[in-house]
Each structure stands twice: as structure tokens, then as C-alpha cells.
Design an enzyme around this catalytic site. Structure first.
Site, PDB file in Angstrom:
ATOM      1  CD1 TRP A   1      -9.263  26.830  14.691  1.00 39.36           C
ATOM      2  CD2 TRP A   1     -11.135  25.678  15.133  1.00 39.36           C
ATOM      3  NE1 TRP A   1     -10.153  27.668  15.341  1.00 39.36           N
ATOM      4  CE2 TRP A   1     -11.301  26.991  15.620  1.00 39.36           C
ATOM      5  CE3 TRP A   1     -12.185  24.774  15.293  1.00 39.36           C
ATOM      6  CZ2 TRP A   1     -12.474  27.423  16.252  1.00 39.36           C
ATOM      7  CZ3 TRP A   1     -13.344  25.189  15.928  1.00 39.36           C
ATOM      8  CH2 TRP A   1     -13.477  26.508  16.393  1.00 39.36           C
TER       9      TRP A   1
ATOM     10  CG  ASP B   1      -9.950  24.826   8.522  1.00 43.76           C
ATOM     11  OD1 ASP B   1     -10.317  25.877   7.960  1.00 43.76           O
ATOM     12  OD2 ASP B   1     -10.244  24.558   9.708  1.00 43.76           O
TER      13      ASP B   1
ATOM     14  CE  LYS C   1     -13.376  31.972  12.541  1.00 44.45           C
ATOM     15  NZ  LYS C   1     -12.857  30.624  12.625  1.00 44.45           N
TER      16      LYS C   1
HETATM   17  C1  LIG Z   1     -13.272  29.357  13.196  1.00 42.98           C
HETATM   18  C2  LIG Z   1     -12.574  28.201  12.641  1.00 42.98           C
HETATM   19  C3  LIG Z   1     -13.209  26.951  12.514  1.00 42.98           C
HETATM   20  C4  LIG Z   1     -14.624  26.698  12.980  1.00 42.98           C
HETATM   21  O1  LIG Z   1     -15.499  27.338  12.157  1.00 42.98           O
HETATM   22  P1  LIG Z   1     -17.084  27.163  12.295  1.00 42.98           P
HETATM   23  O2  LIG Z   1     -17.576  27.786  11.036  1.00 42.98           O
HETATM   24  O3  LIG Z   1     -17.487  27.902  13.533  1.00 42.98           O
HETATM   25  O4  LIG Z   1     -17.382  25.718  12.392  1.00 42.98           O
HETATM   26  C5  LIG Z   1     -12.499  25.927  11.927  1.00 42.98           C
HETATM   27  N1  LIG Z   1     -11.246  26.108  11.483  1.00 42.98           N
HETATM   28  C6  LIG Z   1     -10.610  27.283  11.612  1.00 42.98           C
HETATM   29  C7  LIG Z   1      -9.224  27.421  11.094  1.00 42.98           C
HETATM   30  C8  LIG Z   1     -11.252  28.369  12.187  1.00 42.98           C
HETATM   31  O5  LIG Z   1     -10.604  29.536  12.298  1.00 42.98           O
END
Ligand SMILES: *Cc1c(COP(=O)(O)O)cnc(C)c1O
Length: 360
Positions: free
Chosen positions: A101, A171, A195
Site C-alpha cells: 500500500w 494511511d 477494515k
Molecule cells: C485496504 C487498504 C488500502 C486500499 O483501500 P481501498 O479503500 O480499497 O482503496 C490502502 N491502504 C491500506 C493500509 C489498506 O489496508
């Protein structure tokens, strides 16, 4: 009806109480005679929902007044572009590459300027967090970027990097609301809620107000300017109404559970059960450095691909679902987010013990 223990990395388990409440309100939300799904985003009822959600989130995370809270769409992945588009002034971003990511965010930023990889753990399949105490931070860097909890590899920054005074962007998709954090240490905190917070379709952005400006890269679409959404209170266009409503319910659930400090304690307890077993097992082993272990995502392997596949299959039959590791790493991964009950982790460990006895 029977529910399984769902160890999916995302979309992921939600609190049963929240799902039940939503079900009870499905046809008639608080006397409005309609579902939240059917409601105008300009209605008084929906304004109440989004205001209350923001208020509860601010309370849970202790978000200072000089930070804006946004409920947006496009997932975490859209933030990979929005961040450079809005924050690039010198057009330089420093990225710490701790997994897929972070790497994707770094690659996206390269479309808009200079994105430096100032540290990486790619050399050991992202199984650790690099030392970030003295990084070669670019003097012109507009920000330093991290993926705080690495969903795929199961590592977490227990300590934030030394950004040498630069704005920190994080993030937090897979560790959102899992423990208290000091919001003032960040410029931007964002996460896709699917998540650990709610259903897919909402990304929450917490951004310090001085970073919200009209001074964005040329050609930045209106929808991708933070300022557009700040000025409109996340209601510039139709927001993901139902998802925001569900997030709001999860915030109330978290408050009722004692808030993020209580959540952290519970998450540590849950993770310890699993990690202690992995450390004592002769068959299973964890794949990341102990000091960098995530409380949320726990990858492990047997060392034998066929046995891994058998484990995943038999676990599913026993009501323990979605334990297959990410396609890029293989093995298994148990995501044990806030809403995973401790009983689910205990049942998983009991199942692993049993499997180990049968296969060693
Ligand atoms: C799942 C995830 C993403 C991507 O998320 P989307 O909403 O599908 O774009 C980005 N960063 C992390 C840390 C993730 O776990």
C-alpha cells in the site's frame, strides 16, 4: 441464522450489535418512515447523522479543532493521488516503503512530482519496519508518508518516524480506531473504513486546516480538492450516506465499550493469545519481526504450502473464515480487528493446536 468468525482483512467483521441495530432501523429510521438508504443527503435527519458521526469521532480520537474531518469516497487508493495533488507545493514527497500500500501511494505520487523512497523493508519481504530515527529527509519535502499498519504483511509503526519537522501523512486504514493516537503529530490521517470501522465506500480524512488550501496542483479536479469537501462539510455532492450512518453506529459502539484506550487493551489481549501460541508452536510460525508486530493483522505459515491450503480449508469448515494470506505472500493471515470477539481468537488458537497435533 449462524454467524462465522470472519478473519477477513477487509471488508471485515462488524460489531454484531451494530448490524442488529441497523437491521431494526432498516425500514423506518427513527420515525422518518424510510430507510437511511432512501433519504436525501440534504434532509435534516441525514444532517443529524453526519454531524453526530463527526462529533463522536472527534471525541473518540480527541481531534483538535484545527483539524477537519471529511467523509469521502474513492477508497484509500484515491488518497494516494489526492495527497500529492493537494499537498505538493515543492512537488517533493518522502515515502517510507513498508508494503504494497505504501508502494502504491509512492508510485502514484510520482505522477505529480518527485517521490523519494527514504526507507524500505522490501529487502526482507516487508517483514519489519525500518529504522526511521534519522532518515535522509529532503529539505524540500512537502511531507513524509507512511502506511502505519501494513495490512498485508502484518507490521505496524509502534513509533512514528522522525520527520525532521516535515508534515506526517499516514494511511491508517487497517489500524483506524484500534488504539489512541496523538492526532497533533500528523498533518493528514486517513483510512478506508472497510477494515476496522464500517462498510466499504467511505474513506475518512482528518486533515490539519492549514493544509486545506486553494493552492493545489494545476488541473486538480474539483472533487479531488480537500477544500471542496471542507467547505461543504462533506456534502459537496451525494456522500456515501449509508456507510457514514454505519460508521456513526460503530463510533457509538466504541464509546460504549470505553473508547480507544479500552479497545487497545482488548486488542493487545487478543493479539497476545495468537502471538503467544505462534511463538510456542512447532508447526506454525509468525512471519514478521516481533518488535514490529501488528495488533490487527497476523500473518503466519506452516512452511508447507499444501498444509497451509489444508488448514485454510479445514478452518473454514469449522466456522473460521477468510484465513488465507494475501495472494502476494501466501500462507495464512488472521485479521483480528476491533469487532472480532476474543472468543473468535480463542477458537482459532484451539483449532490451530488441534491441527498441529494431527499434522506433526
Ligand atoms: C485496504 C487498504 C488500502 C486500499 O483501500 P481501498 O479503500 O480499497 O482503496 C490502502 N491502504 C491500506 C493500509 C489498506 O489496508
Amino acid at each position: 441464522m449462524s454467524r462465522v468468525y470472519n478473519f477477513s482483512a477487509g471488508p471485515a467483521v462488524l460489531p454484531e450489535e451494530v448490524l442488529k441495530e441497523a437491521a431494526a432501523e432498516m425500514l423506518d429510521y427513527q420515525g422518518t418512515g424510510m430507510s437511511v438508504m432512501e433519504m436525501s443527503h440534504r434532509s435534516k435527519a441525514f444532517q443529524g447523522i453526519i454531524d453526530e458521526a463527526e462529533k463522536d469521532l472527534r471525541e473518540l480520537m480527541n481531534i483538535p479543532d484545527n483539524y477537519k474531518v471529511l467523509f469521502l469516497q474513492g477508497g484509500a487508493s484515491q488518497q494516494f493521488a489526492m495527497i500529492p495533488m493537494n499537498l505538493f507545493k515543492n512537488k517533493v514527497g518522502d515515502y517510507i516503503i513498508t508494503g504494497q500500500w505504501a508502494k502504491k501511494a509512492w508510485q502514484e505520487a510520482k505522477l505529480y512530482g518527485t517521490a523519494n523512497a527514504v526507507a524500505s523493508s522490501a529487502d526482507k519481504t516487508f517483514s519489519y519496519i525500518p529504522d526511521c530515527s534519522d532518515l535522509p529527509i529532503d529539505d524540500n519535502a512537502d511531507y513524509v508518508y507512511i502506511c502505519q499498519n501494513n495490512t498485508i504483511y502484518g507490521t505496524v509503526f509502534h513509533e512514528l518516524p522522525n520527520t525532521k519537522g516535515k508534515t506526517l501523512v499516514a494511511d491508517v486504514s487497517s489500524c483506524f480506531l484500534s488504539e489512541p493516537i496523538d492526532v497533533t503529530k500528523y498533518g493528514v490521517i486517513y483510512g478506508g473504513v472497510q477494515k476496522n470501522v464500517g462498510p466499504a465506500g467511505v474513506v475518512i480524512v482528518i486533515i490539519r486546516e492549514d493544509l486545506v488550501t486553494e493552492d493545489v496542483l494545476d488541473g486538480t479536479p474539483t472533487m479531488l480538492k480537500y477544500k471542496t469537501h471542507v467547505d461543504a462539510g462533506s456534502l459537496y455532492n451525494t456522500p456515501p450516506c449509508y456507510g457514514i450512518y454505519m460508521c456513526g453506529k460503530v463510533f457509538k459502539w466504541l464509546k460504549a465499550k470505553g473508547g480507544l484506550a479500552a479497545m487497545k487493551e482488548l486488542n493487545e489481549k487478543k493479539a497476545k493469545i495468537l502471538y503467544d501460541f505462534l511463538d510456542s508452536s512447532k508447526l506454525f510460525k509468525g512471519t514478521v519481526e516481533k518488535k514490529d508486530r501488528s495488533l490487527m493483522n497476523v500473518p503466519f505459515v506452516t512452511g508447507d504450502e499444501e498444509l497451509d491450503a489444508l488448514f485454510v480449508k479445514e478452518a473454514k469448515a469449522a466456522g473460521l473464515e477468510n484465513l488465507k494470506g494475501h495472494r502476494t505472500v501466501g500462507g495464512m493471515r488472521a485479521s483480528i480487528y476491533n469487532a472480532m470477539p476474543i472468543e473468535g481468537v480463542e477458537k482459532l488458537v484451539a483449532f490451530m493446536k488441534n491441527f498441529e497435533e494431527k499434522h506433526s
